[in-house]
Design a protein around this motif. Sequence first.
Motif, PDB file in Angstrom:
ATOM      1  N   SER A 195       0.829  -1.204   0.000  1.00  0.00           N
ATOM      2  CA  SER A 195       0.000   0.000   0.000  1.00  0.00           C
ATOM      3  C   SER A 195       0.869   1.262   0.000  1.00  0.00           C
ATOM      4  O   SER A 195       0.486   2.296  -0.548  1.00  0.00           O
ATOM      5  CB  SER A 195      -0.927   0.012   1.219  1.00  0.00           C
ATOM      6  OG  SER A 195      -0.181  -0.028   2.426  1.00  0.00           O
ATOM      7  N   GLN A 213       1.688   2.169  -3.542  1.00  0.00           N
ATOM      8  CA  GLN A 213       0.565   2.742  -4.265  1.00  0.00           C
ATOM      9  C   GLN A 213       0.243   4.151  -3.769  1.00  0.00           C
ATOM     10  O   GLN A 213      -0.147   5.019  -4.548  1.00  0.00           O
ATOM     11  CB  GLN A 213      -0.666   1.838  -4.132  1.00  0.00           C
ATOM     12  CG  GLN A 213      -1.590   1.892  -5.329  1.00  0.00           C
ATOM     13  CD  GLN A 213      -0.945   1.303  -6.586  1.00  0.00           C
ATOM     14  OE1 GLN A 213      -0.230   0.322  -6.526  1.00  0.00           O
ATOM     15  NE2 GLN A 213      -1.202   1.924  -7.722  1.00  0.00           N
ATOM     16  N   LEU A 214       0.400   4.387  -2.478  1.00  0.00           N
ATOM     17  CA  LEU A 214       0.209   5.737  -1.943  1.00  0.00           C
ATOM     18  C   LEU A 214       1.252   6.701  -2.517  1.00  0.00           C
ATOM     19  O   LEU A 214       0.953   7.858  -2.801  1.00  0.00           O
ATOM     20  CB  LEU A 214       0.283   5.724  -0.422  1.00  0.00           C
ATOM     21  CG  LEU A 214      -0.982   5.290   0.318  1.00  0.00           C
ATOM     22  CD1 LEU A 214      -0.674   5.059   1.796  1.00  0.00           C
ATOM     23  CD2 LEU A 214      -2.093   6.320   0.163  1.00  0.00           C
ATOM     24  N   TYR A 228       0.051   7.546  -5.991  1.00  0.00           N
ATOM     25  CA  TYR A 228      -1.118   8.420  -5.982  1.00  0.00           C
ATOM     26  C   TYR A 228      -0.756   9.827  -5.506  1.00  0.00           C
ATOM     27  O   TYR A 228      -1.292  10.826  -6.006  1.00  0.00           O
ATOM     28  CB  TYR A 228      -2.211   7.827  -5.097  1.00  0.00           C
ATOM     29  CG  TYR A 228      -3.544   8.531  -5.227  1.00  0.00           C
ATOM     30  CD1 TYR A 228      -4.177   8.615  -6.456  1.00  0.00           C
ATOM     31  CD2 TYR A 228      -4.157   9.110  -4.127  1.00  0.00           C
ATOM     32  CE1 TYR A 228      -5.395   9.258  -6.590  1.00  0.00           C
ATOM     33  CE2 TYR A 228      -5.379   9.757  -4.244  1.00  0.00           C
ATOM     34  CZ  TYR A 228      -5.994   9.819  -5.479  1.00  0.00           C
ATOM     35  OH  TYR A 228      -7.196  10.469  -5.604  1.00  0.00           O
ATOM     36  N   PHE A 263      -6.317   2.259  -0.094  1.00  0.00           N
ATOM     37  CA  PHE A 263      -5.061   1.822  -0.681  1.00  0.00           C
ATOM     38  C   PHE A 263      -4.426   0.649   0.054  1.00  0.00           C
ATOM     39  O   PHE A 263      -3.367   0.179  -0.341  1.00  0.00           O
ATOM     40  CB  PHE A 263      -4.090   2.994  -0.778  1.00  0.00           C
ATOM     41  CG  PHE A 263      -4.411   3.917  -1.904  1.00  0.00           C
ATOM     42  CD1 PHE A 263      -4.022   3.620  -3.191  1.00  0.00           C
ATOM     43  CD2 PHE A 263      -5.142   5.074  -1.687  1.00  0.00           C
ATOM     44  CE1 PHE A 263      -4.343   4.452  -4.247  1.00  0.00           C
ATOM     45  CE2 PHE A 263      -5.468   5.913  -2.721  1.00  0.00           C
ATOM     46  CZ  PHE A 263      -5.063   5.604  -4.009  1.00  0.00           C
ATOM     47  N   ALA A 297      -7.351  -1.342  -5.187  1.00  0.00           N
ATOM     48  CA  ALA A 297      -7.643   0.072  -4.927  1.00  0.00           C
ATOM     49  C   ALA A 297      -8.087   0.807  -6.184  1.00  0.00           C
ATOM     50  O   ALA A 297      -8.971   1.659  -6.140  1.00  0.00           O
ATOM     51  CB  ALA A 297      -6.418   0.762  -4.325  1.00  0.00           C
TER      52      ALA A 297
END
Length: 456
Positions: free
Chosen positions: A308, A311-312, A315, A361, A366
């Motif tokens: 996660s 992915q954060l 983003y 996330f 997600a």
Amino acid sequence: MSDRSPLLWGLYEQACIGNGSGAVSLWTHPADERLSALGLRYWLDLGRRAEEAGLDLFFFGDVLGLYDTYRGSADTALEWGVELPAHDPLLHIPALAAVTDHIAFGATVSTTYEHPFAHARRFSTLDHLTAGRIAWNIVTSYLPGAAANFGLDVIAHDTRYDRGDEFLDVVYRLWEGSWEQDAFIGSKAERRFADPAKVHQIDYRGSLFQVAGPHLSVPSPQRTPVLIQAGWSPRGREFAATHAELIFVGESDPVKIREGLADIRRRAEELGRDPSQIRAVVGLNQIVAPTRIAVQQKIDDFQSYYSSEAQLAAYAGWSGIDFSAYRDDEPLAKQQTNATQIAGTKPDTPPLLAGDVRRQFSKVTAFADDRFIGTPTEVADNVERFVDESGVDGFLIHQFISPGSLDEFTELLVPELRERGLFGGFPASGTLRSRLRDDRADLLPADHPAAAVRRG
């Protein structure tokens, strides 16, 4: 089944290992082959698979800097390879074109960090080498690190589009206005390469660019590559209405997509363009398996290799918002950044909390739409419903693992889509523009601003 036009199906890729289109950390999965994406063999195999699957477009996204917004540094992006290494997708396309006959290619290139003269030469070369199978995804670039790599500060969001307009004005004059269509002779009998009277300097003098010309390439099959654009902000829609032939939609709500496309087409009509010839595609992150139990097993398997944090970091780079700076119970206010513009919640809805984003996330899905997770029958039904509700003209497949997600699409979902008339039927020969247009024309039409500078 309605009398809709055949859908365009493409594969979304990036010339990297940590592809951000599905779940950026899944290159660590044992079945994923992206670690070999540094070499040519991986890409040749993927190109062949995409063509054998019957896909119409091999699309490359691209970035020019590190994702360094999250936690105020690029450490997370480097640790997980977030959209890294960012190799040049234009160098991949000739090799892919050599092992394919039908699939077209889209490449992302920024108007902010390129020069229009060199850019026009590259894309004319690619249009010749691919026999007219090339498209340009026009972006204006949002990463601060990318700006720093070119010794610049980030240009304000709308100003980047102003620069893009002038950039396009220059390349249109090179592609369309420098060489007349019959300027190239290439005759051994006449011992004549070109007619000098039909080759023109453009002598462009703008606020940002000064280009003498003439263009260094003879007219290519499409002259101007197919123009793709993904902006969804008001300024982005204005830009798309002026220039785009194919919209890459970043929205997932089919109602908002239909409304947004109607707005772009209305703007285009006001500019004198035929709005019916502006097509649109949207990303599809699918997870398909024969049974619901098998679907959940696949999700659980992916989850065990998912980060996660990675992915954060991705983003945060896209949105310009460092989520690590917020407490879980702290609301995320709507922010207008110079990155990709992310809308906040509406005034009449509860505020989105930072903790909500982190919980979202924490899941490998997600960015996946629940409609496209399920059995082949369920997903195909939802694809058909989504097309009818949104009005899109096609999809770009995002892979969770490569090439497994593409194989899953081909083996499980394509037969169901074919049965509904949702796959196949898109023209497989000719230039990409001729496949997209109702009139099957190779060149941009008279109502496009590029045609205004065309000679001969």
